[in-house]
Design a protein around this motif. Structure first.
Motif, short mmCIF file in Angstrom:
data_model
loop_
_atom_site.label_atom_id
_atom_site.label_comp_id
_atom_site.label_asym_id
_atom_site.label_seq_id
_atom_site.Cartn_x
_atom_site.Cartn_y
_atom_site.Cartn_z
N GLY A 123 45.31 58.46 44.71
CA GLY A 123 45.03 57.97 46.05
C GLY A 123 44.08 56.79 46.10
O GLY A 123 43.80 56.29 47.17
N LEU A 124 43.57 56.35 44.96
CA LEU A 124 42.72 55.17 44.99
C LEU A 124 43.59 53.92 45.10
O LEU A 124 44.78 53.94 44.77
N ALA A 125 42.98 52.82 45.54
CA ALA A 125 43.70 51.55 45.59
C ALA A 125 43.94 51.06 44.17
O ALA A 125 43.33 51.56 43.21
N ASP A 126 44.85 50.07 44.03
CA ASP A 126 45.13 49.53 42.69
C ASP A 126 43.89 48.88 42.11
O ASP A 126 43.64 48.94 40.91
N ILE A 127 43.10 48.22 42.98
CA ILE A 127 41.83 47.65 42.54
C ILE A 127 40.73 48.22 43.42
O ILE A 127 40.84 48.19 44.65
N GLU A 128 39.68 48.75 42.81
CA GLU A 128 38.59 49.35 43.58
C GLU A 128 37.29 48.64 43.24
O GLU A 128 36.95 48.46 42.07
N ALA A 129 36.53 48.23 44.27
CA ALA A 129 35.24 47.61 44.04
C ALA A 129 34.17 48.68 43.85
O ALA A 129 34.21 49.73 44.49
N VAL A 130 33.24 48.42 42.93
CA VAL A 130 32.15 49.36 42.64
C VAL A 130 30.83 48.59 42.69
O VAL A 130 30.72 47.52 42.09
N GLU A 131 29.85 49.13 43.40
CA GLU A 131 28.56 48.46 43.48
C GLU A 131 27.70 48.80 42.28
O GLU A 131 27.83 49.89 41.71
N TYR B 21 31.35 45.07 40.86
CA TYR B 21 32.44 44.95 39.89
C TYR B 21 33.75 45.34 40.56
O TYR B 21 33.76 46.09 41.54
N LEU B 22 34.86 44.85 40.01
CA LEU B 22 36.17 45.37 40.39
C LEU B 22 36.67 46.24 39.25
O LEU B 22 36.54 45.87 38.08
N THR B 23 37.21 47.40 39.58
CA THR B 23 37.77 48.26 38.54
C THR B 23 39.22 48.58 38.88
O THR B 23 39.62 48.55 40.04
N VAL B 24 40.01 48.90 37.84
CA VAL B 24 41.41 49.25 38.03
C VAL B 24 41.62 50.67 37.50
O VAL B 24 41.54 50.89 36.30
N PRO B 25 41.82 51.66 38.41
CA PRO B 25 42.06 53.02 37.95
C PRO B 25 43.30 53.07 37.06
O PRO B 25 44.34 52.49 37.39
N ALA B 26 43.19 53.76 35.92
CA ALA B 26 44.25 53.71 34.91
C ALA B 26 45.52 54.42 35.33
O ALA B 26 46.58 54.17 34.77
N ASN B 27 45.42 55.32 36.32
CA ASN B 27 46.62 56.07 36.69
C ASN B 27 47.33 55.46 37.90
O ASN B 27 48.18 56.08 38.51
N GLY B 28 46.98 54.21 38.24
CA GLY B 28 47.63 53.55 39.37
C GLY B 28 49.09 53.23 39.08
O GLY B 28 49.56 53.32 37.92
N ALA B 29 49.83 52.83 40.13
CA ALA B 29 51.26 52.59 39.98
C ALA B 29 51.54 51.22 39.35
O ALA B 29 52.54 51.03 38.69
N ASN B 30 50.63 50.28 39.56
CA ASN B 30 50.89 48.91 39.10
C ASN B 30 49.70 48.39 38.30
O ASN B 30 49.10 47.38 38.66
N VAL B 31 49.37 49.07 37.22
CA VAL B 31 48.14 48.74 36.50
C VAL B 31 48.16 47.30 36.00
O VAL B 31 47.19 46.55 36.19
N ASP B 32 49.26 46.87 35.40
CA ASP B 32 49.30 45.51 34.82
C ASP B 32 49.14 44.44 35.88
O ASP B 32 48.37 43.50 35.72
N ALA B 33 49.86 44.61 36.99
CA ALA B 33 49.76 43.62 38.06
C ALA B 33 48.37 43.63 38.67
O ALA B 33 47.82 42.58 39.03
N ALA B 34 47.76 44.81 38.76
CA ALA B 34 46.41 44.91 39.32
C ALA B 34 45.40 44.22 38.41
O ALA B 34 44.50 43.53 38.88
N LEU B 35 45.56 44.38 37.09
CA LEU B 35 44.67 43.71 36.15
C LEU B 35 44.79 42.19 36.31
O LEU B 35 43.79 41.47 36.29
N ALA B 36 46.02 41.73 36.50
CA ALA B 36 46.22 40.29 36.66
C ALA B 36 45.53 39.79 37.92
O ALA B 36 44.89 38.73 37.91
N LEU B 37 45.63 40.54 38.99
CA LEU B 37 44.99 40.12 40.24
C LEU B 37 43.46 40.16 40.11
O LEU B 37 42.76 39.23 40.55
#
Lengths: 340, 424
Positions: free
Chosen positions: B94-102, B307-323
């Motif tokens: 349920g997390l977004a593809d990219i999540e910001a962390v303070e 920071y921006l983080t990309v949860p590893a179990n997301g649906a579009n990990v590669d595209a999220a990393l690129a963004l």
């Protein structure tokens, strides 16, 4: 002796089935209607209990399980630690401060609230113009979101630029340390609670007042009792069962007070010296600031037990008062009137 | 078949065939393999809080470059909301593809670095060393894309300084505060003598400033708790309670009173990370005297950043990393700085004229880009913050507040803090 009594019959006395006779086999539709009679009520009320079991009972049981574990929310796993979490809570001085604060705020909010609510209800019970307008009016604060109420009041109770302290200093008094002194912070928080709940309780009490037979008042008037005497000797005793209900609900609500102290300052931690830390606020801080759900669950159970104990005390007191009602409660005006 | 039943089955058939068509369209990508086809249309969600400077135009730019990508941006009101959401869903779904962390709760997130996707090697070396090091876990995986940092200068009211007989121009104030914390507090004493008012906005921001210059504060990397025995912390506490408390208008920041005070001249200075400039301007839009000096007691200090983080179990990990890669590239970070004042953490950005030439009209046309760059270079210490940092620091701030409020004296309040830490 009539002939019917001695007439021999084939199947024994009329109207009484012979004990040897096999029970009549019910038709399916008959059976169905029998079940219908027995089961339907349970089916009709079952949705509540099913929903309660899912959203009420299961979380309670699950909380109990978690309270014995060192719980990791993210990985959803824990390690069994026995009663360690409970011991930690009971040994923590903050818990006892929170308990003190909770009861202090509860008393400061319940007592003035009930006195005021009875007074308002008595006023609304009189013959006034635009009754509905006034009755809806007292309910208005209840409709407001508690967070909105807390925001506005927090602003009023600001230490340096709050409305209340500005007025106090303008008329030459000392400003009140709303966020430093435990007592004054409790007064401020209790004010928010009172603002929201007085009208609500007033309406409940008003409904009870309207159920008091008007004969009582007529008889009292004939007896020459004034308005105040009528209020203390008729209205208040008749309100007793309703008052008990109101007291119990506000006890449960008071012990769970959260929104108001949470919104009382910007960090929501209950003050640097835990001046206005309540039990639920403490629970929230452990759970949602430190992510220590094991301890939070243990505290939730302790709070549950506290409420249970106080509920039991309430129940005992209630029972006593209700049983007494015939003797010490309302004295029948007829008895009273004719005794002279 | 009556008409309603017919209609219902017609809808069902239509829905079924529609999804069949969609499924057929996706079949090329092949069930579970993530985006084998780079042109496959996807939706990326990104969750931030406050204002990261990711404007609709900026995101549109990426969508124009990558026509198959649709970006949905969710903004939480404040980082606390984002934190609660993050830890409730991390490890589940349920997390977004990219999540910001303070940065304040980044150490907590790093405990679960195995649940986050690793940044590609190509981005390494883009950031300030300490910014990148904090996002690298013990296994050497870089799991956070640094966005901004919070290098601090000193914001001051030039009109109040002038009235107090102190230098009021930017250079003069920088010379005045050049030195250690004692010097800063000496000036505060001087200001109080001249005006009878406190110079500093809050005692706890001084504590924050000092603590952010200590490498090991409350815990050591091996897990040893040094909080109450650390002489640096004891010294910071003593200095703050003895000298900053009498010179401060408030115990802590962010209260209603504190916000109201920004406009009415109750105090004259604030420790100012880049993002604080917007806070001051928002709190006192009518005041013209605010300015910022290129100086900080005891060198440099960093406060905040994300920071921006990309949860590893997301649906579009590669595209999220690129963004995430694109968003935290120096060019885009400079655009975010222009939009929201978030000071970049990327080395290359510091040479970008859009940053170096930036001036802030509200702060008397101060060259904020230049000043904050110098302040960022002055940062030498990256404090070690583990997952329990927030808890300890919060309790120490409460200790200062108790002294400020007069609820407890200096020693009692310290003892209370020690007892609290022992109970953790």
């Amino acid at each position: 002796m009539t002939s019917t009594a001695t007439r021999p019959t084939a199947s024994g006395p009329a109207g009484r089935p012979s004990p040897e006779r096999a029970p009549r086999v019910l038709s399916f539709s008959h059976k169905l209607s029998k079940w219908d009679l027995k089961l339907s009520p349970y089916l009709y009320i079952s949705p509540f209990f099913i929903v309660f079991a899912i959203v009420g009972l299961f979380p309670i049981a699950y909380t109990a399980v978690i309270s014995f574990q060192d719980w990791d929310l993210v990985r959803n796993s824990g390690e069994f630690v026995g009663f360690q979490q409970y011991i930690w809570i009971l040994e923590n001085p903050q818990f006892w401060t929170a308990l003190r604060n909770t009861f202090s705020i509860f008393l400061l909010s319940t007592i003035p609230q009930l006195v005021l609510a009875i007074f308002i209800a008595a006023m609304l019970d009189r013959n006034i113009r635009a009754k509905t307008f006034w009755r809806m009016g007292v309910l208005l604060p209840y409709v407001m979101a508690p967070v909105a109420v807390a925001l506005i009041f927090s602003n009023m109770f600001g230490d340096n630029h709050g409305l209340v302290n500005n007025i106090l200093t303008d008329i030459g008094l000392q400003p009140i340390p709303w966020h430093k002194d435990p007592f004054w912070s409790h007064v401020a928080i209790a004010t928010m609670v009172n603002f929201r709940w007085t009208g609500y309780n007033a309406l409940i009490l008003l409904a009870a007042m309207q159920a008091i037979p008007r004969d009582y008042y007529e008889a009292a008037t004939v007896d020459g009792a004034g308005a105040f005497r009528q209020f203390t000797s008729i209205t208040v005793p008749s309100l007793r069962p309703t008052l008990i209900f109101v007291i119990i609900t506000s006890t449960i609500g008071g012990l769970q007070i959260f929104d108001e102290p949470r919104m009382y300052d910007n960090t929501g931690e209950g003050g640097a010296a835990q001046q206005w830390l309540t039990i639920t606020l403490f629970l929230y801080n452990i759970g949602w600031r430190e992510w220590n759900f094991g301890r939070a669950a243990a505290l939730a159970w302790i709070l549950f037990l506290i409420i249970l104990v106080i509920g039991l005390i309430n129940l005992l007191v209630t029972r006593r008062l209700v049983r007494d009602e015939g003797g010490r409660g309302v004295v029948s005006p007829r008895k009273k009137g004719f005794r002279r | 078949m009556n008409s309603r039943a017919f209609r219902r089955s017609a809808v069902a058939v239509a829905a079924f065939s529609a999804s069949a068509i969609v499924l057929a369209g996706c079949a090329g990508g092949g069930g579970d393999q993530p985006s084998a086809d780079p042109d496959e249309p996807i939706t990326l969600t990104i969750a931030t809080f406050n204002d990261f400077g990711y404007t609709d135009e900026l995101l549109q730019e990426y969508m124009d470059e990558n026509p198959n990508v649709t970006i949905v941006h969710n903004r939480a009101a404040e980082s606390g909301d984002a934190r609660a959401n993050y830890f409730q869903k991390l490890g589940k779904e349920g997390l977004a593809d990219i999540e910001a962390v303070e940065i304040d709760w980044f150490a907590e997130a790093m405990q679960y670095s195995d649940l986050l996707a690793e940044a590609p090697d190509s981005v390494k070396g883009r950031w300030l060393d300490w910014k990148e090091a904090a996002a690298t876990d013990p296994d050497g995986r870089l799991v956070g894309f640094g966005t901004d940092i919070g290098p601090q200068g000193i914001c001051y009211r030039s009109d109040l300084f002038e009235a107090a007989g102190l230098p009021s121009d930017r250079e003069g104030v920088a010379d005045l505060f050049d030195g250690n914390w004692e010097n800063y507090l000496d000036v505060a004493d001087q200001y109080k003598e001249a005006t009878g008012k406190p110079m500093i906005d809050s005692a706890n921001s001084v504590l924050q400033g000092i603590v952010n210059q200590i490498e090991y504060t409350y815990t050591e990397p091996d897990g040893t708790v040094i909080a109450t025995e650390n002489p640096d912390i004891q010294a910071a506490y003593d200095l703050v309670t003895e000298r900053a408390v009498p010179n401060s208008a408030y115990a802590g920041q962010w209260s209603d009173d504190w916000f109201a005070s920004m406009a009415n001249g109750e105090f004259a200075t604030m420790l100012c990370p880049g993002w604080m400039l917007g806070v001051i301007e928002g709190g006192a839009p009518e005041v013209t005297g605010w300015d910022i000096a290129d100086v900080f007691p005891n060198g440099g200090g960093n406060w905040g950043g994300s920071y921006l983080t990309v949860p590893a179990n997301g649906a579009n990990v590669d595209a999220a990393l690129a963004l995430a890669d694109w968003l935290t590239a120096p060019e885009q970070q400079v655009k975010a700085f222009t939009a929201a004042g978030t000071f970049p953490s990327q080395l290359e950005a510091y040479e970008d004229p859009a940053l170096t030439d930036a001036v802030n009209p509200y702060f008397n046309d101060a060259p904020t880009g230049q000043i904050l760059s110098t302040r960022a270079e002055a940062v030498t210490v990256a404090p070690y913050k583990d997952a329990s940092y927030f808890k300890y620091h919060d309790a120490l701030q409460n200790a200062v507040t108790r002294v400020f409020d007069g609820v407890e004296d200096q020693q009692t309040s310290w003892d209370t803090w020690v007892a609290e830490v022992e109970a953790f």
